[in-house]
Scaffold this motif. Structure first.
Motif, PDB file in Angstrom:
ATOM      1  N   THR A 212       0.855  -1.183   0.000  1.00 26.65           N
ATOM      2  CA  THR A 212       0.000   0.000   0.000  1.00 26.65           C
ATOM      3  C   THR A 212       0.889   1.229   0.000  1.00 26.65           C
ATOM      4  N   ILE A 213       0.559   2.179  -0.829  1.00 22.75           N
ATOM      5  CA  ILE A 213       1.198   3.476  -0.688  1.00 22.75           C
ATOM      6  C   ILE A 213       0.199   4.338   0.069  1.00 22.75           C
ATOM      7  N   ALA A 228       6.039  10.045  -8.362  1.00 17.31           N
ATOM      8  CA  ALA A 228       6.610   9.268  -9.474  1.00 17.31           C
ATOM      9  C   ALA A 228       7.129   7.930  -8.973  1.00 17.31           C
ATOM     10  N   LEU A 229       6.708   6.863  -9.639  1.00 12.30           N
ATOM     11  CA  LEU A 229       7.150   5.515  -9.268  1.00 12.30           C
ATOM     12  C   LEU A 229       8.212   5.039 -10.268  1.00 12.30           C
ATOM     13  N   GLN A 419       9.533   1.939  -5.853  1.00  8.74           N
ATOM     14  CA  GLN A 419      10.049   3.141  -5.198  1.00  8.74           C
ATOM     15  C   GLN A 419       9.288   4.381  -5.591  1.00  8.74           C
ATOM     16  N   VAL A 420       9.327   5.338  -4.687  1.00 10.02           N
ATOM     17  CA  VAL A 420       8.828   6.659  -5.029  1.00 10.02           C
ATOM     18  C   VAL A 420      10.039   7.447  -5.504  1.00 10.02           C
ATOM     19  N   ARG A 421      10.115   7.702  -6.804  1.00  7.57           N
ATOM     20  CA  ARG A 421      11.283   8.398  -7.344  1.00  7.57           C
ATOM     21  C   ARG A 421      11.301   9.839  -6.857  1.00  7.57           C
ATOM     22  N   ARG A 439       8.625   7.006   3.467  1.00  8.85           N
ATOM     23  CA  ARG A 439       9.142   5.966   4.349  1.00  8.85           C
ATOM     24  C   ARG A 439       8.746   4.592   3.827  1.00  8.85           C
ATOM     25  N   TYR A 440       9.608   3.626   4.053  1.00  8.89           N
ATOM     26  CA  TYR A 440       9.331   2.267   3.609  1.00  8.89           C
ATOM     27  C   TYR A 440       9.304   1.341   4.820  1.00  8.89           C
ATOM     28  N   VAL A 441       8.467   0.370   4.782  1.00 10.89           N
ATOM     29  CA  VAL A 441       8.538  -0.667   5.806  1.00 10.89           C
ATOM     30  C   VAL A 441       8.010  -1.971   5.219  1.00 10.89           C
TER      31      VAL A 441
END
Lengths: 451, 827
Positions: A212-213, A228-229, A419-421, A439-441
């Protein structure tokens, strides 16, 4: 169309109770609670989220230890009502910052005010925090986040010394900061839940990533946001072989099986450059959900062994290896393994110098539990457990134990490599530049090794 | 502003009845009522909060009514809201006191702040006191015309509230037509949605008594209205979109290009993050394409990915709701999901209600290519700590074996289960081995070797014990100690509590006796004696029967107890296909979760507008034999169709990527020519649908007239159908468009009703539908016509059987019926 809405505490007390149509007899909250509590005499089975007692349908979702319940007599769409309950919980959380029994009790008048606008005579009017802002006048009484246990969602983003403003996500969307002005900031969290099943020989049987984003915006003036992904992101595998595991696509490409989007998202340029454009409404919401069965490197390898060691004795050896970069640390790692039901006693043996480890034998459900506070990438850990049995196992012990399951959270790690570019916020004023947090988890959903 | 901590604590429900506190509050409220001192509002807020918190935990604070009303004269909107909440809660029980509030609510309805107007109007309509209705009509009327959309939104729902308090005042004030005008013209989407909700409820409830209302209800499903909503769909909130999609799902398009237009327009709704929107869209797609097998299958392929995504994102509760729908589709067309089986593997932390669904899905999708993997996975679950899941898994393995795939390997595995020596595993496995032997007697040798080793003392569950005893009797020649095991079981007759086990024991002992008389004679004698003395009627009767039978003739007994058996080919399905179809018709509703059609769990008055009657269920029971056969045939047809199209699919050009449907693809949205749409709406605003064609317009002028309001209850129908002899059987063709429109049977029912022919029951599945109709002659009360009509949509043929009270007129009625039927689908 729903008839009543209420929130019950874990003990079954009404915290909020709203009857919209007067069709369901009083006492429904009690009937509901008794049914949920004693679904099956043995207490082993959980009550399903939807059930029917005397032609009244009860729906419930559990959020933050509270039961959010709706009743109706009509044959409605269950996903609509369950989604609605979930959404009501989210709206309340947006307003109160923290959602728990305490904050709800302190703010029940505000919650009634929200409920009046969210549902009228059983029909949903709006669940948008943004829209509700103009109808709701109570100020939230903010419960201090500091008093909360650190288990909340904020804690999972904490990564060593790089302090993320974890507490910020427990901030009310509407309340003003003590300082007066609101801090302009936006959070974009990429949360991935991974499921992996290893066969007894360590081969991956199934794997899936559900991501989920999630966005939470505290920006004023609703600026347009561009997200942007990965440029080479592709969506949809050949319908037939979703589980093909053919890694024919280049090593770098991220292939999603499928995804869906929040209604505020414009996909005009998504096909061209994988950019999502949206005007973020206030509050927390998922920008995009995605699902991936493409092969990925599992973050942990598990080795488990159980063998008889003389009569009425057996030994378990559990080994885990963190297969990720040493700059990353996994938190709250818990390894569990059911042992034979005739196990009476377990003694544990940790490696010399092990820190932050806990071990436990859960007598009631005959399970051993091994907790590791932190696991640094690249490291390996072993636990030995000596079991005392009350009966002979007839060489069957492998079939009486396992599988090993694992839960963990790894901040700043994402298994899918999505990723979120960049995150671009349309500027309204020149002077001000809002804070942006990406943030990533990665969390374990079902991470299982068979023995 | 924050209240002192202890005042909050005192809300805990553990506190006493609160009587003292309530009278305290009363005094305090009185003091504040007249006060104009600064800060009064803040103290009032605190007191109001206390009152509301008492109300929430269930303490009766209705005695504060007049004080609350006195205090409500304020400009503080938070106070006002609390007061409205209080008043709404207690007005019904205190109608006299409620009158006190009318004044200030009416005044607030004229406030210059639209927020206050809206709030006051909402509270006014929520009083639920009948004798105050006269005060509602005025404010509601002006509310519907308010220039602020918030007030109109509240007013639209307000009309519905009024209808529930006093339907006559609502109808007399002509509010429904005002709502209709608003629905078709208001710029605010939520106002439109609320009007639609209100009208659907009102007209559905009115339809039983008023023909106009039922016409209006139909008009909601007319093309111009449906297109009006579809063209605006993106203006609506996600919740209102569900409402609109629900309506569209009931619409019957006139041709296939219309179907494709609608589907292409709604295609992107499948990517919505809200599961409710996605499921509502799927329902539309499924129902629109029911009669177009190819496209229907494309829809299945298209919705798979979004459904799986919804199952894995979102909370556990939502995931369950979606999974139940996926389950329904998988059970309907397992072949289409056979390559997706890994998605149905259970995860260790899933609740058992989810695991159960997944096990059923795994069982259903098993075929030649995936059985090995599925069974291997299932065997892992057998060791599961969750006993009920372990049982279900064994059951699943057995069921797959009964589906005839890879039986060899499966039998081995089942037999391995018996070696695990866990009571529940053994018990569950025994039952399955018994079923397996009934289907594949050739496996008896392998099975009996293992079963023979099981000690009957380790088997306690009645079902398992009965299975074991059955095998002992049936295979007594292969099991050397069968007579002795049976004998020891008979010795413990008194301890055996289950009558089922005792019945099986009687039969098994007799079977064994007939094959190995000398060894079993003693056991038989003991069993018959015990059986004759048994207190259970069935056991006693069976023992007596066997006793007499043996007395009469042993070889007859042999033929009764040990007849040559045929292997069972198909075990009866637990649910009739009729019920399954009904559940499918009710896609995206609770029926899917409960796996029951709605008539089984809802009260009559709460059923949706177009649901079939409960009586259908009971009616079809009367002729179940016939139904079962036809249903099986239909099932087979369905599968054939699916199979054949999947073959076709592979030959098709690869350009079809699944997102667009193979049909004229529309660019952008459906845009009706402006003139046409406004014209259509004019028609709507005028008279609704053109009046139903009168029987007199039928080309073959019939000499009889039908009574449009005749009534017949299902039991009478059933009795008459049984009593009357067949007066006419005919076959006729129907318009192919009509056949296409039949995918929603209610459409035909409505159509026939327009011709004064009423449906009493219906059912079936593409391509065969069955209807029972009745009609009555207009002149005298006695003459009924009963019709059974079977329509095959693929051949566009209808078979009609007519029975009549007055046989002489049945020919004329038949002509009338056929002409009405032939008009169906012509728009």
């Amino acid at each position: 169309m729903i008839s009543q809405f209420f929130v019950l505490s874990q003990r079954g007390d009404n915290i909020v109770f709203r009857d919209y149509r007067g069709e369901v007899p009083k006492g429904s909250a009690e009937i509901f609670f008794r049914k949920v509590k004693f679904w099956k005499e043995d207490g082993e089975e959980e009550a399903p989220p939807v059930f029917n007692v005397d032609a009244v349908n009860y729906f419930h979702v559990k959020v933050a230890g509270l039961l959010f319940v709706a009743t109706t007599r009509v044959n409605v769409s269950p996903s609509l009502v369950l989604e609605l309950l979930q959404r009501i919980a989210r709206v309340i959380k947006d307003y109160l910052g923290v959602l728990n029994e305490d904050s709800l009790r302190k703010n029940f008048v505000l919650v009634y005010e929200l409920l009046d606008e969210v549902i009228d005579f059983g029909y949903v009017q709006t669940t948008s925090t943004e829209v509700l802002k103009s109808y709701v006048f109570n100020e939230p009484i903010v419960v201090e986040a500091a008093r909360l246990p650190t288990l909340g969602p904020a804690a999972m983003f904490m990564q060593g010394t790089k302090k993320m403003p974890g507490t910020a996500v427990t901030k009310s969307v509407v309340a003003n900061e003590p300082g007066g002005r609101k801090r302009e900031e936006i959070f974009v969290d990429i949360i991935e839940k991974i499921s992996v099943t290893f066969s007894s020989s360590g081969y991956i049987l199934t794997s899936e990533i559900d991501g989920t984003i999630q966005m939470k915006s505290y920006l004023t003036g609703n600026p347009e946001i561009r997200l942007a992904l990965n440029e080479d992101l592709s969506i949809g595998r050949d319908g037939r072989s979703i589980y093909g595991y053919s890694s024919s696509a280049g090593a770098g490409t991220v292939i999603l099986d499928d995804c869906n989007f929040h209604e505020s998202v414009h996909l005009d340029s998504f096909d061209v450059d994988r950019t999502l454009t949206l005007v973020a409404p206030d509050g927390e919401f998922p920008v995009m959900n995605y699902r991936m069965t493409q092969e990925f490197k599992p973050p942990f390898r598990i080795n488990a062994l159980i063998e008889e060691a003389g009569s009425l004795r057996a030994e378990v050896i559990l080994k885990i290896r963190a297969d990720f970069s040493s700059s990353i640390t996994a938190n709250t790692v818990l390894v569990q393994m059911p042992v034979p039901t005739y196990t009476t006693r377990v003694s544990f043996e940790l490696e010399p110098g092990a820190v932050g480890n806990t071990t436990d034998f859960r007598e009631a459900n005959k399970r051993i539990e091994w907790g590791l506070k932190k696991v640094v990438g690249g490291s390996e850990h072993t636990l030995r457990a000596k079991l005392t049995l009350s009966q002979e196992s007839h060489g069957n012990i492998m079939r009486e134990a396992g599988p090993v399951s694992m839960t963990f959270a790894i901040p700043m790690y994402n298994a899918s490599r999505l990723q979120v570019r960049y995150l671009q916020i349309e500027k309204k004023t020149k002077t001000h530049n809002p804070y942006r947090w990406v943030r990533y988890v990665t969390q374990a959903n079902s991470y299982v090794a068979r023995i | 502003m924050a209240p002192p901590a202890q005042s909050q604590r005192s809300q805990s429900p553990s506190q006493p009845s609160g009587k003292g506190e309530v009278s305290d509050l009363k005094v305090q409220l009185r003091q504040l009522a007249g006060s104009r001192a600064p800060g009064t509002d803040d103290s009032k807020r605190e007191l109001f909060k206390k009152v509301i918190s008492y109300m929430t935990v269930g303490i009766d604070v209705s005695s504060l009514f007049s004080e609350m009303v006195m205090c409500s004269a304020t400009s503080d909107i938070v106070l006002k809201k609390m007061c409205y909440l209080y008043v709404g809660n207690y007005a019904k029980g205190n109608p006299d006191l409620a009158l006190l509030t009318i004044n200030f609510l009416q005044k607030d309805c004229r406030d210059e702040d639209p927020m206050i107007r809206g709030l006051a109007l909402r509270s006014l309509c929520s009083l639920r006191v009948e004798n105050l209705v006269e005060y509602l009509v005025g404010p509601l009327g002006s509310g519907l015309q308010d220039h602020n959309s918030y007030v109109r939104m509240v007013a639209a729902i307000g009309v519905l509230k009024l209808y529930h308090i006093s339907s006559s005042s609502c109808i007399d004030a002509d509010f429904p037509s005002a709502l209709k005008a608003l629905m078709l013209n208001d710029p605010d989407a939520q106002v439109v949605a609320n009007c639609l909700s209100a009208l659907q409820e009102i007209w559905s409830l009115e339809a039983s008594t008023s023909e106009e209302a039922s016409r209006e209800r139909e008009a909601l499903l007319s093309k111009p209205v449906i297109y009006y909503f579809l063209n605006r769909i993106k203006d609506f909130s996600e919740w209102a979109q569900c409402l609109v999609l629900d309506l569209v799902g009931k619409y019957v398009p006139s041709d296939s290009s219309e179907i494709f237009d609608i589907m292409n327009l709604l295609e992107d709704r499948l990517q919505h993050a809200n599961g409710a929107v996605v499921l509502a869209t799927i329902k539309v797609f499924l129902h629109l394409t029911l009669s177009m097998t190819d496209v229907h299958q494309q829809v299945y392929e298209r919705i798979k990915a979004p459904l799986l995504t919804l199952v894995s994102s979102g909370s556990q509760e939502l995931s369950y709701a979606v999974l139940s729908h996926l389950h329904l589709l998988v059970m309907r067309a397992p072949i289409l999901f056979s390559s997706d089986y890994k998605h149905f593997y259970c995860q260790y932390n899933e609740p058992s209600y989810v695991k159960k669904l997944k096990l059923e899905m795994l069982t259903a999708v098993a075929n030649e290519s995936n059985t090995y993997e599925i069974v291997t996975e299932l065997c892992e679950y057998v060791a599961n700590i969750d006993v009920s899941i372990a049982r279900e898994s064994i059951h699943a393995v057995g069921k797959i074996a009964l589906q005839q795939y890879d039986v060899n390997a499966i039998v081995d595995r089942l037999l391995q289960f018996l070696e695990m020596e866990k009571d529940y595993v053994t018990a569950e496995t025994l039952v399955l081995v018994k079923d397996l032997l009934r289907k594949y007697p050739q496996w008896s040798h392998d099975c009996i070797a293992v079963v023979g080793n099981i000690s009957s003392k380790n088997v306690q569950e009645p079902k398992a014990k009965a299975a074991l005893i059955w095998m002992l009797g049936e295979y007594s020649l292969d099991m050397s100690d069968a007579p002795y095991i049976l004998e020891s079981l008979v010795e413990n007759w008194e301890d055996e509590h289950s009558a089922e086990v005792r019945l099986h024991l009687l039969t098994a002992v007799l079977k064994c006796f007939l094959r190995r008389p000398p060894e079993t004679q003693k056991a038989l004698g003991a069993a018959l004696a015990a059986g004759l003395a048994d207190s259970h009627q069935d056991v006693h009767d069976r023992a007596l029967f066997y006793y007499r039978l043996l007395q009469y003739n042993v070889s007859v007994a042999e033929r009764v107890v040990n007849p040559p058996k045929q292997a069972v080919s198909v075990f009866a399905d637990t649910q009739s296909s009729e019920i399954k179809d009904r559940i499918f018709d009710e896609f995206n509703s609770l029926s899917v979760l409960y796996q029951k059609p709605s008539y089984m769990f809802t009260d009559k008055e709460h059923r949706g507008p177009f649901e079939f009657s409960e009586e259908l269920g009971s009616l079809s029971v009367g002729e179940s034999a016939e139904n079962v056969i036809s249903a099986q045939r239909v099932d087979a047809n369905d599968n054939d169709l699916l199979l054949s199209t999947s073959e076709k699919e592979e030959n098709r050009a690869p350009s079809n990527n699944g997102s667009a449907y193979s049909a004229p693809v529309y660019d952008g949205s459906i845009s009706l020519p402006a003139s046409q749409s406004s014209l259509a709406i004019d028609v709507l605003l005028g008279l609704g649908l053109p009046p139903a064609p009168a029987p007199a317009l039928v080309p073959l002028p019939p000499p009889i007239k039908l009574n449009p309001k005749s009534a017949l209850d299902p039991t009478t129908f059933q009795r008459k159908w049984g009593q009357l002899s067949l007066s006419l059987t005919q076959e006729c063709s129907i318009n192919p468009q009509g056949a296409a429109a039949l995918m929603t049977p209610p459409a035909l029912i409505r159509h026939m009703q327009g011709h004064s022919i009423h449906c009493i029951a219906s059912g079936g599945q593409t391509p065969n539908f069955k209807f029972f109709f009745f009609a009555q002659k207009a002149e005298e009360s006695a003459g009924f016509f009963l019709v059974e009509c079977i329509i095959n949509t693929s051949s566009s043929k209808a078979q009609i059987k007519i029975k009549a009270d007055d046989q002489s007129t049945s020919q004329a009625f038949s002509a009338l019926f056929q002409s009405a039927l032939s008009k169906f689908g012509m728009l």
